[in-house]
Design a protein around this motif. Sequence first.
Motif, PDB file in Angstrom:
ATOM      1  N   LEU A   7       0.885  -1.149   0.138  1.00  0.00           N
ATOM      2  CA  LEU A   7      -0.159   0.052  -0.198  1.00  0.00           C
ATOM      3  C   LEU A   7       0.835   1.308  -0.149  1.00  0.00           C
ATOM      4  O   LEU A   7       0.531   2.292  -0.823  1.00  0.00           O
ATOM      5  N   THR A   8       1.932   1.282   0.958  1.00  0.00           N
ATOM      6  CA  THR A   8       2.690   2.257   1.035  1.00  0.00           C
ATOM      7  C   THR A   8       4.182   1.975   0.826  1.00  0.00           C
ATOM      8  O   THR A   8       4.918   1.546   1.471  1.00  0.00           O
ATOM      9  N   PRO A   9       4.905   1.740  -0.528  1.00  0.00           N
ATOM     10  CA  PRO A   9       6.160   1.505  -0.908  1.00  0.00           C
ATOM     11  C   PRO A   9       6.972   2.173  -0.111  1.00  0.00           C
ATOM     12  O   PRO A   9       6.887   3.424  -0.377  1.00  0.00           O
ATOM     13  N   PRO A  10       8.114   1.490   0.275  1.00  0.00           N
ATOM     14  CA  PRO A  10       9.265   2.149   1.027  1.00  0.00           C
ATOM     15  C   PRO A  10      10.231   2.912  -0.056  1.00  0.00           C
ATOM     16  O   PRO A  10      11.394   2.817   0.224  1.00  0.00           O
ATOM     17  N   VAL A  11       9.696   3.334  -1.017  1.00  0.00           N
ATOM     18  CA  VAL A  11      10.671   3.864  -2.283  1.00  0.00           C
ATOM     19  C   VAL A  11       9.881   5.087  -2.920  1.00  0.00           C
ATOM     20  O   VAL A  11       8.621   4.780  -2.996  1.00  0.00           O
ATOM     21  N   GLU A  12      10.512   5.954  -3.414  1.00  0.00           N
ATOM     22  CA  GLU A  12       9.624   7.095  -3.914  1.00  0.00           C
ATOM     23  C   GLU A  12       9.772   7.088  -5.556  1.00  0.00           C
ATOM     24  O   GLU A  12      10.687   7.311  -5.962  1.00  0.00           O
ATOM     25  N   ALA A  13       8.491   6.953  -6.022  1.00  0.00           N
ATOM     26  CA  ALA A  13       8.606   6.815  -7.665  1.00  0.00           C
ATOM     27  C   ALA A  13       8.339   8.069  -8.094  1.00  0.00           C
ATOM     28  O   ALA A  13       7.856   9.170  -7.461  1.00  0.00           O
ATOM     29  N   HIS A  14       9.019   8.459  -9.317  1.00  0.00           N
ATOM     30  CA  HIS A  14       8.807   9.691  -9.981  1.00  0.00           C
ATOM     31  C   HIS A  14       8.590   9.466 -11.307  1.00  0.00           C
ATOM     32  O   HIS A  14       8.731   8.580 -12.155  1.00  0.00           O
ATOM     33  N   LEU A  15       7.785  10.524 -12.142  1.00  0.00           N
ATOM     34  CA  LEU A  15       7.430  10.663 -13.500  1.00  0.00           C
ATOM     35  C   LEU A  15       8.230  11.662 -13.996  1.00  0.00           C
ATOM     36  O   LEU A  15       8.129  12.918 -13.646  1.00  0.00           O
ATOM     37  N   THR A  16       9.238  11.262 -14.915  1.00  0.00           N
ATOM     38  CA  THR A  16      10.139  12.236 -15.482  1.00  0.00           C
ATOM     39  C   THR A  16       9.833  12.450 -17.008  1.00  0.00           C
ATOM     40  O   THR A  16       9.749  11.575 -17.646  1.00  0.00           O
ATOM     41  N   GLY A  17       9.536  13.957 -17.344  1.00  0.00           N
ATOM     42  CA  GLY A  17       9.067  14.001 -18.734  1.00  0.00           C
ATOM     43  C   GLY A  17       9.907  15.011 -19.403  1.00  0.00           C
ATOM     44  O   GLY A  17      10.753  15.689 -18.975  1.00  0.00           O
ATOM     45  N   TYR A  18       9.973  14.784 -20.817  1.00  0.00           N
ATOM     46  CA  TYR A  18      10.786  15.490 -21.651  1.00  0.00           C
ATOM     47  C   TYR A  18       9.695  15.936 -22.893  1.00  0.00           C
ATOM     48  O   TYR A  18       9.166  15.037 -23.436  1.00  0.00           O
ATOM     49  N   ALA A  19      10.069  17.274 -23.337  1.00  0.00           N
ATOM     50  CA  ALA A  19       9.031  17.402 -24.421  1.00  0.00           C
ATOM     51  C   ALA A  19      10.047  17.618 -25.657  1.00  0.00           C
ATOM     52  O   ALA A  19      11.139  18.050 -25.576  1.00  0.00           O
ATOM     53  N   PHE A  20       9.431  17.437 -26.856  1.00  0.00           N
ATOM     54  CA  PHE A  20      10.163  18.013 -28.130  1.00  0.00           C
ATOM     55  C   PHE A  20       9.505  19.172 -28.480  1.00  0.00           C
ATOM     56  O   PHE A  20       8.495  19.158 -29.177  1.00  0.00           O
ATOM     57  N   HIS A  21      10.421  19.924 -28.866  1.00  0.00           N
ATOM     58  CA  HIS A  21      10.133  21.330 -29.174  1.00  0.00           C
ATOM     59  C   HIS A  21      10.183  21.405 -30.763  1.00  0.00           C
ATOM     60  O   HIS A  21      11.233  21.122 -31.276  1.00  0.00           O
ATOM     61  N   VAL A  22       9.227  21.669 -31.595  1.00  0.00           N
ATOM     62  CA  VAL A  22       9.451  21.758 -32.928  1.00  0.00           C
ATOM     63  C   VAL A  22      10.029  23.291 -33.119  1.00  0.00           C
ATOM     64  O   VAL A  22       9.308  24.048 -33.024  1.00  0.00           O
ATOM     65  N   THR A  23      11.234  23.284 -33.802  1.00  0.00           N
ATOM     66  CA  THR A  23      11.908  24.436 -34.180  1.00  0.00           C
ATOM     67  C   THR A  23      11.421  25.116 -35.396  1.00  0.00           C
ATOM     68  O   THR A  23      11.481  26.402 -35.731  1.00  0.00           O
ATOM     69  N   ASN A  24      10.913  24.124 -36.273  1.00  0.00           N
ATOM     70  CA  ASN A  24      10.457  24.764 -37.629  1.00  0.00           C
ATOM     71  C   ASN A  24       8.954  24.393 -38.007  1.00  0.00           C
ATOM     72  O   ASN A  24       8.891  23.572 -38.947  1.00  0.00           O
ATOM     73  N   PRO A  25       8.192  24.786 -37.434  1.00  0.00           N
ATOM     74  CA  PRO A  25       6.786  24.305 -37.480  1.00  0.00           C
ATOM     75  C   PRO A  25       6.231  24.752 -38.905  1.00  0.00           C
ATOM     76  O   PRO A  25       5.434  24.094 -39.547  1.00  0.00           O
ATOM     77  N   ASP A  26       6.630  26.045 -39.292  1.00  0.00           N
ATOM     78  CA  ASP A  26       6.138  26.379 -40.699  1.00  0.00           C
ATOM     79  C   ASP A  26       6.544  25.610 -41.665  1.00  0.00           C
ATOM     80  O   ASP A  26       5.818  25.320 -42.729  1.00  0.00           O
ATOM     81  N   ASP A  27       7.841  25.094 -41.485  1.00  0.00           N
ATOM     82  CA  ASP A  27       8.477  24.149 -42.410  1.00  0.00           C
ATOM     83  C   ASP A  27       7.799  22.994 -42.465  1.00  0.00           C
ATOM     84  O   ASP A  27       7.358  22.158 -43.777  1.00  0.00           O
TER      85      ASP A  27
END
Length: 579
Positions: free
Chosen positions: A79-99
């Motif tokens: 129920l209460t794990p003795p370890v701390e979980a994390h969600l780590t996120g990375y985004a992909f930024h589009v540098t040339n959207p018009d192209d």
Amino acid sequence: MALVESKPFLGNGTKTKIEPGGCCHSKHTRNCCFISCVLGSVFLLLGVVVLAAGHGLLMRLVLSTMPLKPGSERYQSWLTPPVEAHLTGYAFHVTNPDDVVMGMKPILQEVGPFVYKSVTIKDSRDNLVFNEDGETLTYKPRKFYYLDEEQSIGDPDKTFITVPNIPLLSALSATKNEKGFGKTIKVDLILKEGRGTPFINVSFSGLLWGYEDSLPCLKMTPPEHCPKPVSFNSLDEEEDQEEQDDFFEDEGWKRKKRSIPDLRDADFESWEKPKGGFVNCTCNWGLFRDRNVTLREPVTMHHGLSNLRMKGWVKEFNSSPVLNWWEPGSKCDEVGGQDGGTLPPGVLQDESLDIFISLMCRRLSLNYEKDEIYPEDLVARRYIPDENALGSHTDTDLARRNEDNKCYCLPGFKCLRSGVLNMAPCKRSPSMPTGAPLALSYPHFYQADPHFLQAVEGLKPEKERHQFYLDLSPEFGFPLAIRPRFQLNLIISRDEDIPILSKFQEELVLPFLWAQDGFDQPSDVMAKSIRKGLDIPEKYSRLIGVVLLGLGGALLLGSLIWILWNKRYNSQLETIPLK
């Protein structure tokens, strides 16, 4: 001693016999010696048995505490794990959207990491029950995410990225197979709502937890009373919606204080949010907006009380033994596999681990790769997916081909090349019968068909950063590390009938986010607890065996000394003739 005179049967002499006396020669002493011999032999035998088999016996005793029994220590740690979980996120930024809109190759820039502490509550509001079959329990998890400022690269509220307009492109995708005036009406209506462009600039927080966009609420009725907005990074702070083009401009964000309230009996209903909905009479949409706080689908799994080898095996998902996403009657659509945080003890090295991952809409088979060393000298077995785990059944490369994945391809849905799974079938809903045009892969198209990597710039797949893995302490079935890693991609198809889509590539699988869940190290408490559990059978079996051997040896040695002494004493007794 006593002298006893006796007459012989024949002859004229009289003899005197010397008889022993005292407690050392009593019948009681002889009985004690006999009992000591017997006990000593028994203790010696037990000592040998304990040294030879005691480890296994004590290990079985420890394993008897592994099932998820109500009130037990193991149940509480689940129920209460003795370890701390994390969600780590990375985004992909589009540098040339018009192209990209004009059919050119997207140039992507990875932005992150942004780290969120992840708390899972399994027993809120009586949402956990042990079923009457005596084999399974059912729980409905709630997940809570809190920004970890220290581990994040910057303030996600003030880090802005250009990403595909998911609500718009999803809505337009649903009209692709339509023709004529009806399609034109629908497309015009869609384009008049919301942001109206294929790419938008939003904060990282906005992408995950919500930003303003009227399109997702097109068919919704605004509420009569709109609640006060709640922060998406903290349940008790207002989100800063100020737009900025520069990354990480405000350094004071790290000084913000965020607290985690008691979650089991909190006012969940006031915190829950759908993926798209009204906030202060303004429509908001976020990719994970409905995953924070909201009660998830019920999971029925084996608790291990009747069969420890079945512990953690998922029997039903969302109250059904089938997923109703993939080919009916196939293994792909069959509920099964291990619940990721609950594994059985005694997994052998050559066994596969079948893991059910609801976020990925499927099961994934993991196989042994190598051993890893962790604190407290713990040895874990690393399990990873095979190279062809996400392989297409039609791939000409035999190393990537996977015939078992054929049942993930449904009529009416595009079946993608190896390494990328079309998730539209599992994203169907009454309002979107064709599903959202989302695809799942490993980060940076790791182990995917080269076609996907060649269609974009800025990606660099690396085994150490992008591979899904699980490090298992096999004796007890405890994960010392588990890192499900996945990438979300939007499938954008050219549509000559829609001007803003008419010049895109024929089909573009565009990454916009990759994330890793779980944890990569056991806590000190967890590592020491496992070390103790492993040491008890080995050390105690040796200690008990040595004690039994010592005690048995002492009893036998004492008896042997008495026997030898008594024999020697008796040999000195002689019969003296009387003249």
